[in-house]
Motif scaffolding. Sequence first.
Motif, PDB file in Angstrom:
ATOM      1  N   ASN A   1     -49.329  19.553  11.482  1.00  0.00           N
ATOM      2  CA  ASN A   1     -48.631  19.746  12.751  1.00  0.00           C
ATOM      3  C   ASN A   1     -47.345  18.923  12.842  1.00  0.00           C
ATOM      4  N   GLY A   2     -46.898  18.400  11.709  1.00  0.00           N
ATOM      5  CA  GLY A   2     -45.647  17.649  11.686  1.00  0.00           C
ATOM      6  C   GLY A   2     -45.707  16.401  12.546  1.00  0.00           C
ATOM      7  N   SER A   3     -44.769  16.276  13.480  1.00  0.00           N
ATOM      8  CA  SER A   3     -44.664  15.066  14.292  1.00  0.00           C
ATOM      9  C   SER A   3     -45.646  15.026  15.461  1.00  0.00           C
ATOM     10  N   ILE A   4     -46.409  16.088  15.674  1.00  0.00           N
ATOM     11  CA  ILE A   4     -47.371  16.110  16.787  1.00  0.00           C
ATOM     12  C   ILE A   4     -48.405  15.002  16.600  1.00  0.00           C
ATOM     13  N   ALA A   5     -48.550  14.169  17.620  1.00  0.00           N
ATOM     14  CA  ALA A   5     -49.508  13.044  17.629  1.00  0.00           C
ATOM     15  C   ALA A   5     -49.220  12.024  16.542  1.00  0.00           C
ATOM     16  N   ALA A   6     -47.960  11.907  16.136  1.00  0.00           N
ATOM     17  CA  ALA A   6     -47.613  10.992  15.040  1.00  0.00           C
ATOM     18  C   ALA A   6     -48.008   9.553  15.341  1.00  0.00           C
ATOM     19  N   HIS A   7     -47.800   9.102  16.585  1.00  0.00           N
ATOM     20  CA  HIS A   7     -48.103   7.706  16.907  1.00  0.00           C
ATOM     21  C   HIS A   7     -49.605   7.439  16.962  1.00  0.00           C
ATOM     22  N   VAL A   8     -50.374   8.458  17.265  1.00  0.00           N
ATOM     23  CA  VAL A   8     -51.836   8.301  17.254  1.00  0.00           C
ATOM     24  C   VAL A   8     -52.343   8.321  15.816  1.00  0.00           C
ATOM     25  N   LEU A   9     -51.880   9.269  15.025  1.00  0.00           N
ATOM     26  CA  LEU A   9     -52.376   9.423  13.663  1.00  0.00           C
ATOM     27  C   LEU A   9     -51.837   8.348  12.739  1.00  0.00           C
ATOM     28  N   GLY A  10     -50.563   7.987  12.893  1.00  0.00           N
ATOM     29  CA  GLY A  10     -49.947   7.043  11.970  1.00  0.00           C
ATOM     30  C   GLY A  10     -49.569   7.714  10.672  1.00  0.00           C
ATOM     31  N   TYR A  11     -49.521   6.953   9.600  1.00  0.00           N
ATOM     32  CA  TYR A  11     -49.180   7.489   8.284  1.00  0.00           C
ATOM     33  C   TYR A  11     -49.768   6.566   7.220  1.00  0.00           C
ATOM     34  N   THR A  12     -49.694   6.977   5.960  1.00  0.00           N
ATOM     35  CA  THR A  12     -50.197   6.154   4.867  1.00  0.00           C
ATOM     36  C   THR A  12     -49.051   5.717   3.974  1.00  0.00           C
ATOM     37  N   GLY A  13     -49.243   4.604   3.310  1.00  0.00           N
ATOM     38  CA  GLY A  13     -48.239   4.085   2.390  1.00  0.00           C
ATOM     39  C   GLY A  13     -48.917   3.393   1.221  1.00  0.00           C
ATOM     40  N   GLU A  14     -48.199   3.305   0.110  1.00  0.00           N
ATOM     41  CA  GLU A  14     -48.757   2.711  -1.097  1.00  0.00           C
ATOM     42  C   GLU A  14     -48.863   1.199  -0.963  1.00  0.00           C
ATOM     43  N   VAL A  15     -49.953   0.644  -1.452  1.00  0.00           N
ATOM     44  CA  VAL A  15     -50.170  -0.800  -1.413  1.00  0.00           C
ATOM     45  C   VAL A  15     -49.193  -1.476  -2.371  1.00  0.00           C
TER      46      VAL A  15
ATOM     47  N   GLY B   1     -51.625   3.525  13.546  1.00  0.00           N
ATOM     48  CA  GLY B   1     -52.421   4.568  14.173  1.00  0.00           C
ATOM     49  C   GLY B   1     -53.841   4.665  13.652  1.00  0.00           C
ATOM     50  N   VAL B   2     -54.401   5.859  13.762  1.00  0.00           N
ATOM     51  CA  VAL B   2     -55.771   6.116  13.322  1.00  0.00           C
ATOM     52  C   VAL B   2     -55.924   5.894  11.822  1.00  0.00           C
ATOM     53  N   GLU B   3     -54.898   6.213  11.054  1.00  0.00           N
ATOM     54  CA  GLU B   3     -54.960   6.007   9.599  1.00  0.00           C
ATOM     55  C   GLU B   3     -55.253   4.543   9.278  1.00  0.00           C
ATOM     56  N   ASP B   4     -54.712   3.643  10.084  1.00  0.00           N
ATOM     57  CA  ASP B   4     -54.962   2.217   9.898  1.00  0.00           C
ATOM     58  C   ASP B   4     -56.283   1.804  10.546  1.00  0.00           C
ATOM     59  N   ALA B   5     -56.514   2.250  11.773  1.00  0.00           N
ATOM     60  CA  ALA B   5     -57.702   1.821  12.527  1.00  0.00           C
ATOM     61  C   ALA B   5     -59.004   2.216  11.843  1.00  0.00           C
TER      62      ALA B   5
ATOM     63  N   ASP C   1     -41.893  12.092  11.702  1.00  0.00           N
ATOM     64  CA  ASP C   1     -42.779  12.995  10.976  1.00  0.00           C
ATOM     65  C   ASP C   1     -43.514  12.203   9.899  1.00  0.00           C
ATOM     66  N   PRO C   2     -44.831  12.025  10.034  1.00  0.00           N
ATOM     67  CA  PRO C   2     -45.570  11.228   9.044  1.00  0.00           C
ATOM     68  C   PRO C   2     -45.560  11.830   7.648  1.00  0.00           C
ATOM     69  N   ASN C   3     -45.238  13.131   7.525  1.00  0.00           N
ATOM     70  CA  ASN C   3     -45.151  13.735   6.188  1.00  0.00           C
ATOM     71  C   ASN C   3     -44.061  13.094   5.337  1.00  0.00           C
ATOM     72  N   THR C   4     -43.096  12.462   5.985  1.00  0.00           N
ATOM     73  CA  THR C   4     -42.010  11.793   5.258  1.00  0.00           C
ATOM     74  C   THR C   4     -42.564  10.776   4.261  1.00  0.00           C
ATOM     75  N   PHE C   5     -43.664  10.135   4.626  1.00  0.00           N
ATOM     76  CA  PHE C   5     -44.186   9.037   3.810  1.00  0.00           C
ATOM     77  C   PHE C   5     -45.152   9.516   2.734  1.00  0.00           C
ATOM     78  N   SER C   6     -45.325  10.826   2.631  1.00  0.00           N
ATOM     79  CA  SER C   6     -46.131  11.378   1.549  1.00  0.00           C
ATOM     80  C   SER C   6     -45.273  11.676   0.331  1.00  0.00           C
ATOM     81  N   GLN C   7     -44.001  11.296   0.394  1.00  0.00           N
ATOM     82  CA  GLN C   7     -43.091  11.486  -0.711  1.00  0.00           C
ATOM     83  C   GLN C   7     -42.460  10.155  -1.079  1.00  0.00           C
ATOM     84  N   ASN C   8     -41.596  10.160  -2.080  1.00  0.00           N
ATOM     85  CA  ASN C   8     -40.908   8.935  -2.460  1.00  0.00           C
ATOM     86  C   ASN C   8     -39.904   8.570  -1.366  1.00  0.00           C
ATOM     87  N   VAL C   9     -40.108   7.432  -0.727  1.00  0.00           N
ATOM     88  CA  VAL C   9     -39.238   7.010   0.373  1.00  0.00           C
ATOM     89  C   VAL C   9     -38.210   6.021  -0.160  1.00  0.00           C
ATOM     90  N   THR C  10     -36.972   6.447  -0.172  1.00  0.00           N
ATOM     91  CA  THR C  10     -35.888   5.567  -0.602  1.00  0.00           C
ATOM     92  C   THR C  10     -35.422   4.720   0.584  1.00  0.00           C
TER      93      THR C  10
END
Length: 598
Positions: A173-187, A210-214, A296-305
């Motif tokens: 759903n792209g940016s829908i509920a982005a602040h609730v869901l959050g995003y993931t990132g590489e350790v 967001g939820v990804e962290d919680a 849009d949390p999908n941004t962080f599913s790719q290589n973020v420069t």
Amino acid sequence: MNLMESYSVSQKATTRTVGQSYQSLLMIAIVTLTLVGGLGSRLAYLQLVEGKYHQKQAEENRIRLVPKQPVRGNIFDRKSRILATSRLSHAVFVWPTVKKNPSWRAIVRRISQIINSPEEEILEKLEKVDENSIELVRVARNITSAQATAIEEYSDELPWVEVQAEAVRTYPNGSIAAHVLGYTGEVDAEALKKLKGRGYRLRDYIGQMGVEDAFQEKLRGKWGGQLVEVDSRGNILRVDPNKYEPAQAGQDVRLTLDLDLQKAAERALGYTKGAIVAIDPNDGAVLAMASRPTFDPNTFSQNVTEETWRQVQGVDFPFVNRAIRGFAPASTFKIVTTVAGIKSGKFPVGTVLPTYPYVVAGGIKFWDWNRAGFGYLGYEGAMAMSSDTFFYQIGRGIRGPKLIEWTRNFGFGEKTGIELEAEEDPGLVADTDWKQKQFGQGWFEGDTINMSIGQGYLLGSPLQVAVMFAVPANGGYKVKPHLLKDNEDKKKWRKSLNLSPETIWILRSGLRQVITWGTGKKMNVSTIPPFAGKTGTAEDQPRQSHTWFGAYAPLDNPEIVVVAFGQNSGGGGSTVAAPMVRRVLEDYFRLKRSQKKP
């Protein structure tokens, strides 16, 4: 000495020497036999008794596990619709042992050309790991099918380079509920130090907000791996593709959010900086939570420069969830002042007070919003017209400590208990000690007057304001907002404030009159069942004012609370925030009617 005596002495010496030699040899033989016997016994013990154990140890030293990442659990809404999931994608991995190849930099250059990624970034990732490490280094994610095919075709030129399928986080759903869901990132290496001992690895992806962290521990899963053979120095000798341990997928999580209502809240908020929160007033379940600006949390599913990060970050802090950040709650807070006045005993339910253009405290004029006053009013009329001077008198009469006590009883000044604890702001409920520490001065009458209308040293989040509105809606209970959907009894999510039926009636009647003839009368529309609400406009000099509107519906049996907040939006609560709430409520009841149809 004659010849015979000389011979006798010599013979005795020789006999003594020979005897000593025999003794020495005997001792050596005994020691040797003892050592040989001991070694033999030890060897026999190691081989016969501990043989299997040491064979296992040798095998474990020879066989190593190359970790394979698990698939992250899904996130669903309350109706089991996907909010976050994982999709298969191609990624490029390099074995660190490639650095032993004299031409390894040429290999990196070739990878860079194929995947169109900066050579320096690939080199930086490889240089951070030891060449004997068996941890594969991911150098690119989400490569195209054409790029994956090209790497396979040039495999002779690219030793120790692999293309593997991996699960990549995706948000349909792209940016829908982005602040609730959050995003993931590489350790990264720094984060890994904090996660040491919890089974995390360098290639792990973890929730960043967001939820990804919680719910990270529920969602993460368990690593599997590829078994490889190494020599005594740790060099990789052989990779057997048939030997592996399967990874275990993470657990799915179902939220209280309603995707349809979430979309309605996002549409209603539009491009206004601020937030909209919708909760079930009976148990605190969060039905929608929107914040602007967003990402849009999908941004962080790719290589973020660095350039991508700068573009996403912008200038308005899109990663701040304004639904759980503190702002002056303005006149919506008059709900608390009403309860504090009645519970103090000084201003009972039937209280009627004259209102004025202003009241004076400490030589300062505190004006009513209309600069004229409204004549004599009771609690209901004062709520309907949002008379400031009425509530100034209530606050001044009960004094600061009593108002502060009830402010905290409603949950202001502390975290609500929602699972987004790491990001939630407790807000502010100041008192004498706080003022003394901050400004070196005590609490003044003017501070109480300001607090009585939701200004001054008082900050509350849209979520806290929604909890406040739930109290009159549900008959006097403070609810605990939550995102995790479960079947627990609603009594476990709420606490009684011990309000009398008369107090609840006064609150409900006053909030209803806001809509029928008061400051929110433009909201009295036929598209929504009868409901109650309250406007609010907070000064934020020298910036434009904040705007608020909170409501619950239906009036006779409330099942939803909606609060809208416009940060420095200008205008008033009735003109900016109220129309947002109306649109959300209209969508809510429209969706409810459509779901009842066969």
